[in-house]
Design a protein around this motif. Structure first.
Motif, PDB file in Angstrom:
ATOM      1  N   GLU A  71      58.488 110.619  -1.358  1.00  0.00           N
ATOM      2  CA  GLU A  71      59.743 111.164  -1.868  1.00  0.00           C
ATOM      3  C   GLU A  71      59.578 112.624  -2.277  1.00  0.00           C
ATOM      4  O   GLU A  71      60.457 113.453  -2.026  1.00  0.00           O
ATOM      5  CB  GLU A  71      60.254 110.333  -3.041  1.00  0.00           C
ATOM      6  N   ALA A  72      58.444 112.958  -2.891  1.00  0.00           N
ATOM      7  CA  ALA A  72      58.187 114.332  -3.314  1.00  0.00           C
ATOM      8  C   ALA A  72      58.067 115.258  -2.100  1.00  0.00           C
ATOM      9  O   ALA A  72      58.631 116.361  -2.092  1.00  0.00           O
ATOM     10  CB  ALA A  72      56.925 114.400  -4.175  1.00  0.00           C
ATOM     11  N   VAL A  73      57.361 114.813  -1.083  1.00  0.00           N
ATOM     12  CA  VAL A  73      57.210 115.619   0.134  1.00  0.00           C
ATOM     13  C   VAL A  73      58.566 115.794   0.810  1.00  0.00           C
ATOM     14  O   VAL A  73      58.926 116.890   1.238  1.00  0.00           O
ATOM     15  CB  VAL A  73      56.177 114.985   1.094  1.00  0.00           C
ATOM     16  N   TYR A  77      60.410 119.341   1.549  1.00  0.00           N
ATOM     17  CA  TYR A  77      60.821 119.759   2.881  1.00  0.00           C
ATOM     18  C   TYR A  77      62.329 119.995   2.954  1.00  0.00           C
ATOM     19  O   TYR A  77      62.790 120.955   3.575  1.00  0.00           O
ATOM     20  CB  TYR A  77      60.401 118.729   3.926  1.00  0.00           C
ATOM     21  N   MET A  78      63.096 119.113   2.341  1.00  0.00           N
ATOM     22  CA  MET A  78      64.544 119.277   2.358  1.00  0.00           C
ATOM     23  C   MET A  78      64.945 120.559   1.615  1.00  0.00           C
ATOM     24  O   MET A  78      65.867 121.267   2.059  1.00  0.00           O
ATOM     25  CB  MET A  78      65.224 118.051   1.750  1.00  0.00           C
ATOM     26  N   LEU A  81      64.423 123.521   3.779  1.00  0.00           N
ATOM     27  CA  LEU A  81      65.437 123.611   4.847  1.00  0.00           C
ATOM     28  C   LEU A  81      66.844 123.765   4.293  1.00  0.00           C
ATOM     29  O   LEU A  81      67.823 123.611   5.026  1.00  0.00           O
ATOM     30  CB  LEU A  81      65.348 122.367   5.741  1.00  0.00           C
ATOM     31  N   ASN A  82      66.951 124.037   2.977  1.00  0.00           N
ATOM     32  CA  ASN A  82      68.252 124.196   2.303  1.00  0.00           C
ATOM     33  C   ASN A  82      69.165 122.993   2.528  1.00  0.00           C
ATOM     34  O   ASN A  82      70.350 123.130   2.828  1.00  0.00           O
ATOM     35  CB  ASN A  82      68.957 125.482   2.758  1.00  0.00           C
ATOM     36  N   MET A  83      68.597 121.800   2.391  1.00  0.00           N
ATOM     37  CA  MET A  83      69.356 120.579   2.584  1.00  0.00           C
ATOM     38  C   MET A  83      69.702 119.887   1.264  1.00  0.00           C
ATOM     39  O   MET A  83      70.252 118.804   1.281  1.00  0.00           O
ATOM     40  CB  MET A  83      68.583 119.620   3.496  1.00  0.00           C
ATOM     41  N   ASN A  84      69.385 120.517   0.138  1.00  0.00           N
ATOM     42  CA  ASN A  84      69.656 119.879  -1.165  1.00  0.00           C
ATOM     43  C   ASN A  84      71.085 120.086  -1.586  1.00  0.00           C
ATOM     44  O   ASN A  84      71.787 120.918  -1.290  1.00  0.00           O
ATOM     45  CB  ASN A  84      68.722 120.420  -2.229  1.00  0.00           C
TER      46      ASN A  84
END
Length: 84
Positions: A71-73, A77-78, A81-84
């Motif tokens: 989950e941390a990784v 990564y998200m 990639l500006n996916m938050n």
């Protein structure tokens, strides 16, 4: 080993028993697989998202620390990639 089988037949008998055990287990595995498929079909029929349930089952199989690490990784990564 081949001489044993040819001369005594004892190893052949043991081999036959092993093969028959594997065949029975394969039949049981197929029956269980069919049962699982039916449960997923029933879930889908009741309106559940089967893909989400499959993911939950995969997650529940993981060790707690392994899951937290993944989950941390994933979060890292998200974020990259500006996916938050």
């Amino acid at each position: 080993m081949m001489d044993d089988i040819a001369k005594t037949g004892v190893a052949a008998q043991e081999l036959t028993q092993f093969v028959e055990r594997v065949e029975r287990l394969e039949e049981e595995k197929k029956a269980i697989s069919d049962d699982i498929r039916e449960v997923y079909a029933e879930m889908k029929g009741r309106g559940f998202d089967v893909r989400a349930v499959r993911q939950i089952i995969r997650i529940r199989k993981q060790d707690h620390s392994e899951r937290k690490e993944m989950e941390a990784v994933l979060e890292l990564y998200m974020g990259a990639l500006n996916m938050n």
